[in-house]
Write a protein that holds these residues in place. Structure first.
Motif, PDB file in Angstrom:
ATOM      1  N   TRP A   6       0.829  -1.200   0.000  1.00 51.52           N
ATOM      2  CA  TRP A   6       0.000   0.000   0.000  1.00 51.52           C
ATOM      3  C   TRP A   6       0.865   1.251   0.000  1.00 51.52           C
ATOM      4  O   TRP A   6       2.029   1.224   0.414  1.00 51.52           O
ATOM      5  CB  TRP A   6      -0.933  -0.004   1.206  1.00 51.52           C
ATOM      6  N   LEU A   7       0.282   2.330  -0.473  1.00 53.31           N
ATOM      7  CA  LEU A   7       0.994   3.601  -0.486  1.00 53.31           C
ATOM      8  C   LEU A   7       1.208   4.105   0.936  1.00 53.31           C
ATOM      9  O   LEU A   7       0.315   3.999   1.774  1.00 53.31           O
ATOM     10  CB  LEU A   7       0.204   4.658  -1.277  1.00 53.31           C
ATOM     11  N   SER A   8       2.389   4.653   1.167  1.00 51.24           N
ATOM     12  CA  SER A   8       2.653   5.289   2.462  1.00 51.24           C
ATOM     13  C   SER A   8       1.844   6.582   2.534  1.00 51.24           C
ATOM     14  O   SER A   8       1.295   7.045   1.518  1.00 51.24           O
ATOM     15  CB  SER A   8       4.145   5.603   2.606  1.00 51.24           C
ATOM     16  N   ASN A   9       1.789   7.193   3.711  1.00 48.27           N
ATOM     17  CA  ASN A   9       1.064   8.459   3.841  1.00 48.27           C
ATOM     18  C   ASN A   9       1.645   9.509   2.899  1.00 48.27           C
ATOM     19  O   ASN A   9       0.897  10.224   2.226  1.00 48.27           O
ATOM     20  CB  ASN A   9       1.099   8.959   5.286  1.00 48.27           C
ATOM     21  N   ASP A  10       2.975   9.595   2.842  1.00 47.96           N
ATOM     22  CA  ASP A  10       3.610  10.568   1.946  1.00 47.96           C
ATOM     23  C   ASP A  10       3.296  10.270   0.485  1.00 47.96           C
ATOM     24  O   ASP A  10       3.027  11.186  -0.303  1.00 47.96           O
ATOM     25  CB  ASP A  10       5.128  10.587   2.155  1.00 47.96           C
ATOM     26  N   GLU A  11       3.318   9.011   0.100  1.00 50.69           N
ATOM     27  CA  GLU A  11       2.990   8.629  -1.276  1.00 50.69           C
ATOM     28  C   GLU A  11       1.532   8.934  -1.594  1.00 50.69           C
ATOM     29  O   GLU A  11       1.204   9.412  -2.682  1.00 50.69           O
ATOM     30  CB  GLU A  11       3.286   7.147  -1.503  1.00 50.69           C
ATOM     31  N   GLN A  12       0.649   8.674  -0.631  1.00 53.41           N
ATOM     32  CA  GLN A  12      -0.776   8.946  -0.805  1.00 53.41           C
ATOM     33  C   GLN A  12      -1.016  10.450  -1.012  1.00 53.41           C
ATOM     34  O   GLN A  12      -1.772  10.859  -1.905  1.00 53.41           O
ATOM     35  CB  GLN A  12      -1.553   8.452   0.409  1.00 53.41           C
ATOM     36  N   ARG A  16      -2.431  11.974  -4.542  1.00 49.21           N
ATOM     37  CA  ARG A  16      -3.680  12.744  -4.583  1.00 49.21           C
ATOM     38  C   ARG A  16      -3.434  14.192  -5.015  1.00 49.21           C
ATOM     39  O   ARG A  16      -4.274  14.786  -5.684  1.00 49.21           O
ATOM     40  CB  ARG A  16      -4.395  12.666  -3.247  1.00 49.21           C
ATOM     41  N   ALA A  17      -2.284  14.730  -4.663  1.00 48.03           N
ATOM     42  CA  ALA A  17      -1.941  16.081  -5.128  1.00 48.03           C
ATOM     43  C   ALA A  17      -1.789  16.077  -6.645  1.00 48.03           C
ATOM     44  O   ALA A  17      -2.282  16.979  -7.332  1.00 48.03           O
ATOM     45  CB  ALA A  17      -0.664  16.577  -4.450  1.00 48.03           C
ATOM     46  N   TRP A  18      -1.123  15.039  -7.184  1.00 47.94           N
ATOM     47  CA  TRP A  18      -0.968  14.951  -8.640  1.00 47.94           C
ATOM     48  C   TRP A  18      -2.330  14.827  -9.319  1.00 47.94           C
ATOM     49  O   TRP A  18      -2.582  15.481 -10.335  1.00 47.94           O
ATOM     50  CB  TRP A  18      -0.076  13.769  -9.038  1.00 47.94           C
ATOM     51  N   LEU A  19      -3.217  13.990  -8.779  1.00 55.83           N
ATOM     52  CA  LEU A  19      -4.558  13.844  -9.353  1.00 55.83           C
ATOM     53  C   LEU A  19      -5.306  15.177  -9.347  1.00 55.83           C
ATOM     54  O   LEU A  19      -5.946  15.542 -10.331  1.00 55.83           O
ATOM     55  CB  LEU A  19      -5.365  12.796  -8.584  1.00 55.83           C
ATOM     56  N   VAL A  21      -3.967  18.255  -9.221  1.00 57.05           N
ATOM     57  CA  VAL A  21      -3.320  19.165 -10.175  1.00 57.05           C
ATOM     58  C   VAL A  21      -3.765  18.827 -11.586  1.00 57.05           C
ATOM     59  O   VAL A  21      -4.138  19.709 -12.371  1.00 57.05           O
ATOM     60  CB  VAL A  21      -1.776  19.103 -10.057  1.00 57.05           C
ATOM     61  N   ASN A  22      -3.742  17.564 -11.942  1.00 55.04           N
ATOM     62  CA  ASN A  22      -4.129  17.139 -13.279  1.00 55.04           C
ATOM     63  C   ASN A  22      -5.570  17.552 -13.586  1.00 55.04           C
ATOM     64  O   ASN A  22      -5.850  18.141 -14.633  1.00 55.04           O
ATOM     65  CB  ASN A  22      -3.950  15.628 -13.418  1.00 55.04           C
ATOM     66  N   ALA A  23      -6.480  17.280 -12.674  1.00 55.33           N
ATOM     67  CA  ALA A  23      -7.893  17.606 -12.894  1.00 55.33           C
ATOM     68  C   ALA A  23      -8.109  19.111 -12.969  1.00 55.33           C
ATOM     69  O   ALA A  23      -8.797  19.610 -13.876  1.00 55.33           O
ATOM     70  CB  ALA A  23      -8.749  16.999 -11.787  1.00 55.33           C
ATOM     71  N   GLN A  24      -7.520  19.843 -12.031  1.00 56.82           N
ATOM     72  CA  GLN A  24      -7.755  21.288 -11.995  1.00 56.82           C
ATOM     73  C   GLN A  24      -7.070  22.010 -13.147  1.00 56.82           C
ATOM     74  O   GLN A  24      -7.629  22.948 -13.725  1.00 56.82           O
ATOM     75  CB  GLN A  24      -7.315  21.857 -10.651  1.00 56.82           C
ATOM     76  N   LEU A  25      -5.873  21.593 -13.516  1.00 56.66           N
ATOM     77  CA  LEU A  25      -5.177  22.232 -14.628  1.00 56.66           C
ATOM     78  C   LEU A  25      -5.899  21.952 -15.946  1.00 56.66           C
ATOM     79  O   LEU A  25      -6.087  22.852 -16.769  1.00 56.66           O
ATOM     80  CB  LEU A  25      -3.721  21.772 -14.691  1.00 56.66           C
ATOM     81  N   THR A  26      -6.343  20.715 -16.135  1.00 57.76           N
ATOM     82  CA  THR A  26      -7.095  20.371 -17.338  1.00 57.76           C
ATOM     83  C   THR A  26      -8.365  21.212 -17.434  1.00 57.76           C
ATOM     84  O   THR A  26      -8.677  21.772 -18.490  1.00 57.76           O
ATOM     85  CB  THR A  26      -7.425  18.867 -17.351  1.00 57.76           C
ATOM     86  N   SER A  27      -9.086  21.333 -16.333  1.00 57.06           N
ATOM     87  CA  SER A  27     -10.312  22.123 -16.306  1.00 57.06           C
ATOM     88  C   SER A  27     -10.027  23.593 -16.590  1.00 57.06           C
ATOM     89  O   SER A  27     -10.728  24.241 -17.379  1.00 57.06           O
ATOM     90  CB  SER A  27     -10.986  21.960 -14.944  1.00 57.06           C
ATOM     91  N   ARG A  28      -8.983  24.122 -15.970  1.00 58.82           N
ATOM     92  CA  ARG A  28      -8.632  25.539 -16.166  1.00 58.82           C
ATOM     93  C   ARG A  28      -8.215  25.810 -17.609  1.00 58.82           C
ATOM     94  O   ARG A  28      -8.624  26.800 -18.208  1.00 58.82           O
ATOM     95  CB  ARG A  28      -7.518  25.909 -15.196  1.00 58.82           C
ATOM     96  N   MET A  29      -7.392  24.927 -18.190  1.00 55.71           N
ATOM     97  CA  MET A  29      -6.981  25.119 -19.577  1.00 55.71           C
ATOM     98  C   MET A  29      -8.194  25.100 -20.499  1.00 55.71           C
ATOM     99  O   MET A  29      -8.306  25.926 -21.411  1.00 55.71           O
ATOM    100  CB  MET A  29      -5.975  24.042 -19.998  1.00 55.71           C
TER     101      MET A  29
END
Length: 163
Positions: A6-12, A16-19, A21-29
């Motif tokens: 399982w993902l460690s807390n730091d990995e989690q 989730r930060a990457w997810l 960023v990806n969603a919000q940047l795609t929406s903003r663009m």
């Protein structure tokens, strides 16, 4: 059966930060392109890929591979863009099942109008806050992920264009 690591807390948190960023940047663009230029992000992606090649024309399957889109999605997108005069779908004389997607003068005009504002957005949200070393680290990280996905990382010429 293999045990799940399982993902460690730091990995989690990183994942989730990457997810987010990806969603919000795609929406903003998408919102910015639509409101400022009347283009969707999908339109822009198609146009960019056509401007990246010398003759501004790609086989449908090549464009689909570059975009990682299914045939039906690409076909519908090209049909919508052709109706607006941004691209032209041209049959391949050598292969009856194949077709080309050509950038039209209107499509070139649209991407040239949209690109400066789009780049300003990307620079603002993505690069202005990073040092050159941090950008190099991001590049290395992203290329490593692409390699593990078995995707050849894009090569870029010194002037920033696709090579």
């Amino acid at each position: 059966m293999d045990e799940v690591k399982w993902l460690s807390n730091d990995e989690q948190v990183a994942w989730r930060a990457w997810l987010a960023v990806n969603a919000q940047l795609t929406s903003r663009m998408n919102r910015d392109l639509q409101s400022k230029n009347g283009l969707s992000l999908a339109d822009y992606d198609v146009l960019v890929n056509l401007t990246d090649v010398p003759d501004r024309s790609l086989r449908m399957y090549e464009l689909g591979d570059k975009l990682q889109w299914e045939k039906s999605r690409l076909s519908r997108q090209v049909m919508r863009m052709a109706a607006r005069g941004l691209v032209e779908r041209r049959e391949c004389l050598d292969d009856r099942r194949g077709a080309f997607v050509d950038l039209t003068p209107a499509g070139l005009e649209a991407i040239e109008a949209a690109a400066p504002e789009h780049v300003k957005l990307i620079r603002h949200v993505m690069f202005d806050a990073f040092t050159a070393e941090e950008v190099a680290a991001l590049t290395k990280l992203y290329q490593g992920v692409l390699e593990r996905l078995e995707v050849k990382p894009p090569s870029v010429a010194a002037d920033g264009s696709a090579a």
